[in-house]
Design an enzyme around this catalytic site. Structure first.
Site, short mmCIF file in Angstrom:
data_model
loop_
_atom_site.label_atom_id
_atom_site.label_comp_id
_atom_site.label_asym_id
_atom_site.label_seq_id
_atom_site.Cartn_x
_atom_site.Cartn_y
_atom_site.Cartn_z
N ASP A 1 0.85 -1.20 0.00
CA ASP A 1 0.00 0.00 0.00
C ASP A 1 0.89 1.25 0.00
OD1 ASP A 1 -2.64 -1.48 0.57
OD2 ASP A 1 -1.34 -2.13 2.20
N GLU B 1 1.43 -6.24 -5.53
CA GLU B 1 1.05 -5.56 -6.76
C GLU B 1 2.26 -4.84 -7.36
OE1 GLU B 1 -2.24 -2.19 -7.65
OE2 GLU B 1 -2.89 -3.97 -6.58
C1 TRH Z 1 11.69 -6.98 -0.92
C2 TRH Z 1 11.62 -5.48 -1.07
C3 TRH Z 1 10.48 -4.86 -1.53
N1 TRH Z 1 10.45 -3.51 -1.67
C4 TRH Z 1 9.23 -2.83 -2.12
C5 TRH Z 1 8.77 -3.10 -3.51
C6 TRH Z 1 7.30 -2.74 -3.39
O1 TRH Z 1 7.14 -1.34 -3.54
C7 TRH Z 1 6.94 -3.15 -1.97
C8 TRH Z 1 6.24 -4.48 -1.93
O2 TRH Z 1 4.92 -4.34 -2.35
P1 TRH Z 1 4.11 -5.45 -3.08
O3 TRH Z 1 4.94 -6.08 -4.09
O4 TRH Z 1 2.84 -4.83 -3.55
O5 TRH Z 1 3.84 -6.58 -1.99
P2 TRH Z 1 3.35 -6.57 -0.44
O6 TRH Z 1 2.88 -7.90 -0.13
O7 TRH Z 1 4.40 -6.03 0.44
O8 TRH Z 1 2.19 -5.56 -0.38
C9 TRH Z 1 0.82 -5.68 -0.51
O9 TRH Z 1 0.21 -6.04 -1.61
C10 TRH Z 1 -1.01 -5.37 -1.83
C11 TRH Z 1 -1.59 -5.85 -3.11
C12 TRH Z 1 -1.92 -5.53 -0.65
O10 TRH Z 1 -3.01 -4.72 -0.83
C13 TRH Z 1 -1.24 -5.01 0.56
O11 TRH Z 1 -2.05 -5.11 1.68
C14 TRH Z 1 0.08 -5.67 0.75
O12 TRH Z 1 -0.03 -6.97 1.21
O13 TRH Z 1 8.16 -3.22 -1.27
C15 TRH Z 1 11.56 -2.73 -1.38
O14 TRH Z 1 11.53 -1.51 -1.54
N2 TRH Z 1 12.67 -3.35 -0.91
C16 TRH Z 1 12.77 -4.69 -0.73
O15 TRH Z 1 13.83 -5.19 -0.28
#
Ligand code: TRH
Length: 356
Positions: free
Chosen positions: A15, A260
């Site tokens: 989010d 996402e």
């Molecule tokens: C592993 C990693 C990720 N990230 C970042 C990349 C992304 O912007 C973020 C991860 O987000 P996501 O891939 O979306 O996965 P996510 O699982 O973290 O996020 C979500 O997904 C949504 C669909 C749900 O609505 C939310 O509630 C939430 O669960 O973290 C970093 O900046 N550094 C890192 O080391």
């Protein structure tokens, strides 16, 4: 225009990750003025920390409660209000907007989906008792959907091996030349241990890079303590910035991603991906995954289609790994096509045009 983005963190990073990426595009590419009101500032700060200072300094991040004052402030009243992922605006903020001389447009920014019904609902009005104009905005892959967040577009230059981020220097020193690289960012439900054990039956050196927190999923100490063949090396990395994570994705041969934002980033670097989609109680995620695969695999031949579908449904690697090279070519073609379809600037640009 002045934008207020409301970000309520349900769990994890996505989010905040999406709200930050949107704010970043709106300010740095479209010259907009953006404030994010977030109910969990430490998480938002974690996601924003690696953003170049000249972009970060332009975006205001504030607590949820700070919004109450903002709505009725004569020079801060927004032109656009974004409810990210359908979060409800605070009552006191709404009450402030009601007495503001100029009413903003409210956008309910929905979750990304490749499902065809999205196209019928995208950009439609949602009449409200308070009388302020409100619209649904559906991100999507198709040209008539709301687009995807493509900023920053990974270029050959910033994805180059020579751009190794400081935070990954130690890990990179341990990688074996010629070994395949797989990065892992999944939810706890993914059968990671079994999956990696199966990977070790493939007769090829493979370095598995576990993102922050994933070593615990394996309850691992080291490759030896898991009883894996020496062809597999497990490496853990810290939580890195969004841009550094992009670099990592570009440097791997296969990425397991989730949520996402990481899902889109993996596509934008043109590499094969396994999407561990966010699980929903009513199994709605299965429908979403199927809709994505239908689009993603439209041009793939039957063996590759089977391999991708199996991999995305957690089949063990030995059943599809031989298709990885073909999958890599496919992922590159998909990347080109995606960037072409989002050539108008993607979600941020479509939003700006819509509200204008
Ligand atoms: C592993 C990693 C990720 N990230 C970042 C990349 C992304 O912007 C973020 C991860 O987000 P996501 O891939 O979306 O996965 P996510 O699982 O973290 O996020 C979500 O997904 C949504 C669909 C749900 O609505 C939310 O509630 C939430 O669960 O973290 C970093 O900046 N550094 C890192 O080391």
């Amino acid at each position: 225009m002045r934008w207020n983005i409301f970000c309520q963190i349900v769990d994890n990073y996505g989010d905040a990750g999406i709200c930050w990426r949107l704010a970043r595009s709106l300010t740095s590419l479209h010259g907009q003025e953006v404030r994010i009101f977030c109910d969990d500032l430490p998480t938002l700060n974690l996601l924003s920390q690696g953003c170049p200072a000249e972009i970060r300094d332009k975006i205001k991040t504030e607590t949820w409660a700070a919004s109450f004052e903002n709505a009725r402030h004569p020079v801060k009243t927004p032109d656009v209000v974004i409810e990210a992922f359908g979060c409800h605006l605070p009552e006191r903020y709404l009450a402030g907007l009601m007495i503001a001389p100029k009413k903003p447009i409210i956008i309910n920014l929905e979750y990304l989906s490749a499902e065809p019904w999205v196209l019928d609902f995208h950009a439609k009005a949602s009449p409200q008792a308070h009388g302020m104009p409100k619209y649904f905005f559906f991100p999507g892959f198709q040209e008539t959907a709301g687009g995807i967040l493509i900023d920053p577009i990974p270029t050959e230059q910033n994805s180059a091996a020579s751009n190794l981020p400081k935070s990954l220097i130690n890990t990179w020193a341990k990688l074996r030349p010629g070994a395949k690289r797989i990065s892992v960012f999944c939810y706890p439900g993914f059968p990671l241990r079994k999956w990696i054990e199966d990977l070790s039956t493939i007769d090829e050196p493979i370095d598995v890079i576990l993102t922050h927190g994933h070593a615990e999923l394996l309850k691992m100490g080291s490759t030896e303590s898991l009883g894996l063949a020496p062809s597999i090396q497990l490496l853990s990395i810290p939580f890195v910035s969004q841009d550094e994570y992009d670099w990592l994705l570009a440097q791997c041969d296969l990425n397991i991603v989730r949520g996402e934002d990481s899902f889109i980033r993996a596509q934008l670097v043109g590499k094969p991906l396994i999407w561990h989609i966010y699980p929903q109680d009513d199994q709605a995620h299965q429908v979403k995954l199927a809709a994505f695969l239908d689009l993603y695999l439209i041009t793939a031949n039957p063996p590759l289609q089977n391999a991708c579908r199996n991999a995305m449904n957690w089949a063990l690697p030995h059943t599809w790994f031989s298709e990885l090279d073909a999958w890599t070519l496919h992922a590159r073609a998909w990347q080109t096509d995606l960037l072409q379809k989002q050539g108008d600037g993607g979600l941020a640009a479509r939003l700006v045009r819509f509200v204008s």
